[in-house]
Design a protein around this motif. Sequence first.
Motif, PDB file in Angstrom:
ATOM      1  N   GLY A   1       0.810  -1.215   0.000  1.00 42.56           N
ATOM      2  CA  GLY A   1       0.000   0.000   0.000  1.00 42.56           C
ATOM      3  C   GLY A   1       0.838   1.257   0.000  1.00 42.56           C
ATOM      4  O   GLY A   1       0.368   2.326  -0.370  1.00 42.56           O
ATOM      5  N   SER A   2       2.096   1.134   0.431  1.00 46.25           N
ATOM      6  CA  SER A   2       2.982   2.300   0.519  1.00 46.25           C
ATOM      7  C   SER A   2       4.420   1.829   0.412  1.00 46.25           C
ATOM      8  O   SER A   2       4.743   0.696   0.803  1.00 46.25           O
TER       9      SER A   2
ATOM     10  N   SER B   1       6.536   2.721   2.308  1.00 43.71           N
ATOM     11  CA  SER B   1       6.988   2.525   3.695  1.00 43.71           C
ATOM     12  C   SER B   1       6.858   1.061   4.126  1.00 43.71           C
ATOM     13  O   SER B   1       7.394   0.667   5.153  1.00 43.71           O
ATOM     14  N   ASP B   2       6.137   0.241   3.354  1.00 42.52           N
ATOM     15  CA  ASP B   2       6.008  -1.199   3.666  1.00 42.52           C
ATOM     16  C   ASP B   2       7.213  -2.002   3.153  1.00 42.52           C
ATOM     17  O   ASP B   2       7.379  -3.168   3.517  1.00 42.52           O
TER      18      ASP B   2
ATOM     19  N   HIS C   1      -6.752   2.643  -1.638  1.00 47.90           N
ATOM     20  CA  HIS C   1      -7.673   3.779  -1.452  1.00 47.90           C
ATOM     21  C   HIS C   1      -7.229   5.033  -2.198  1.00 47.90           C
ATOM     22  O   HIS C   1      -8.040   5.909  -2.471  1.00 47.90           O
ATOM     23  N   ARG C   2      -5.910   5.104  -2.546  1.00 46.84           N
ATOM     24  CA  ARG C   2      -5.454   6.291  -3.264  1.00 46.84           C
ATOM     25  C   ARG C   2      -5.398   6.072  -4.776  1.00 46.84           C
ATOM     26  O   ARG C   2      -5.389   7.024  -5.542  1.00 46.84           O
TER      27      ARG C   2
ATOM     28  N   ALA D   1       0.545  -6.387   1.184  1.00 52.60           N
ATOM     29  CA  ALA D   1       0.937  -5.821   2.471  1.00 52.60           C
ATOM     30  C   ALA D   1       0.266  -4.477   2.658  1.00 52.60           C
ATOM     31  O   ALA D   1       0.232  -3.662   1.732  1.00 52.60           O
ATOM     32  N   ALA D   2      -0.282  -4.251   3.848  1.00 53.09           N
ATOM     33  CA  ALA D   2      -0.840  -2.941   4.146  1.00 53.09           C
ATOM     34  C   ALA D   2      -0.900  -2.744   5.654  1.00 53.09           C
ATOM     35  O   ALA D   2      -0.836  -3.697   6.422  1.00 53.09           O
ATOM     36  N   GLY D   3      -0.998  -1.481   6.032  1.00 52.85           N
ATOM     37  CA  GLY D   3      -1.055  -1.161   7.452  1.00 52.85           C
ATOM     38  C   GLY D   3      -2.279  -0.321   7.773  1.00 52.85           C
ATOM     39  O   GLY D   3      -2.943   0.204   6.879  1.00 52.85           O
TER      40      GLY D   3
ATOM     41  N   MET E   1       1.043  -4.978   8.270  1.00 57.72           N
ATOM     42  CA  MET E   1       2.229  -4.181   8.591  1.00 57.72           C
ATOM     43  C   MET E   1       2.103  -3.590   9.995  1.00 57.72           C
ATOM     44  O   MET E   1       1.007  -3.288  10.455  1.00 57.72           O
TER      45      MET E   1
ATOM     46  N   ALA F   1       3.016  -0.705  10.795  1.00 58.35           N
ATOM     47  CA  ALA F   1       2.540   0.659  10.508  1.00 58.35           C
ATOM     48  C   ALA F   1       2.753   1.645  11.655  1.00 58.35           C
ATOM     49  O   ALA F   1       3.730   1.562  12.378  1.00 58.35           O
ATOM     50  N   TRP F   2       1.827   2.568  11.829  1.00 56.91           N
ATOM     51  CA  TRP F   2       2.097   3.706  12.714  1.00 56.91           C
ATOM     52  C   TRP F   2       1.399   3.640  14.069  1.00 56.91           C
ATOM     53  O   TRP F   2       1.648   4.455  14.943  1.00 56.91           O
TER      54      TRP F   2
HETATM   55  C1  RP5 Z   1      -1.134   1.850   4.259  1.00 57.40           C
HETATM   56  O1  RP5 Z   1      -0.924   2.769   5.255  1.00 57.40           O
HETATM   57  C2  RP5 Z   1       0.218   1.374   3.810  1.00 57.40           C
HETATM   58  O2  RP5 Z   1       0.162   0.031   3.457  1.00 57.40           O
HETATM   59  C3  RP5 Z   1       1.133   1.615   4.980  1.00 57.40           C
HETATM   60  O3  RP5 Z   1       1.375   0.441   5.719  1.00 57.40           O
HETATM   61  C4  RP5 Z   1       0.372   2.601   5.826  1.00 57.40           C
HETATM   62  C5  RP5 Z   1       1.080   3.927   5.935  1.00 57.40           C
HETATM   63  O4  RP5 Z   1       1.264   4.447   4.668  1.00 57.40           O
HETATM   64  P1  RP5 Z   1       2.125   5.763   4.449  1.00 57.40           P
HETATM   65  O5  RP5 Z   1       1.469   6.827   5.259  1.00 57.40           O
HETATM   66  O6  RP5 Z   1       3.518   5.419   4.945  1.00 57.40           O
HETATM   67  O7  RP5 Z   1       2.099   6.008   2.969  1.00 57.40           O
HETATM   68  O8  RP5 Z   1      -1.817   2.409   3.191  1.00 57.40           O
END
Ligand code: RP5
Length: 169
Positions: free
Chosen positions: A18-19, A21-22, A48-49, A72-74, A96, A98-99
């Motif tokens: 998804g990013s 960052s993954d 989504h984007r 992979a996604a977070g 992931m 993620a944050w």
């Molecule tokens: C998801 O949101 C992505 O897969 C990633 O794990 C997470 C953060 O994305 P970024 O903000 O780093 O682009 O869409």
Amino acid sequence: MSDQYTTVDGASVGVLMGSASDWPTMEKTSSTLKALNVPHECNVISAHRQPDRLAAYIADASERGVQIFICAAGGAAHLAGVVASMTELPVLACPMQAWSLDGLDSLLSMAQMPKGVPVATFAIGGAGAINAALSAVSILALSDPKVKAAWLEYRAKQSSKVDVLPPAK
Ligand code: RP5
């Protein structure tokens, strides 16, 4: 359409993130597939984007012979579910870290798919990224004798490396 993506001739696995960052986590998926000589391609496509770009990639990849998708996604991690809605091929999902919430949000988003459109969900982070690759290998091994041989060799090597005794103090 394929000029919008990284494509690899003969790729049987499509790895999606998804990013970007993954990637530090999903690099482990790629290196595991590489170690087992499984041709694959890796792309960053956000569900989504970039929904139209995702739909185009899935259609193109299926036509080119990709047999399995690893996604992979977070966070509210819907990439795998959206991919599964677009293809009858197996979809393996990597949550992931993620944050926030240490990746529990990603894990539950993937594991809690409503019945009917399955995604096979793996552990959060690196272990899941590696196991998704190995599960893809085990699926491909059902119909590809070369992949089967590589898979059996990998398993045998792994078994032989298990320490029998605790390390000396
Ligand atoms: C998801 O949101 C992505 O897969 C990633 O794990 C997470 C953060 O994305 P970024 O903000 O780093 O682009 O869409």
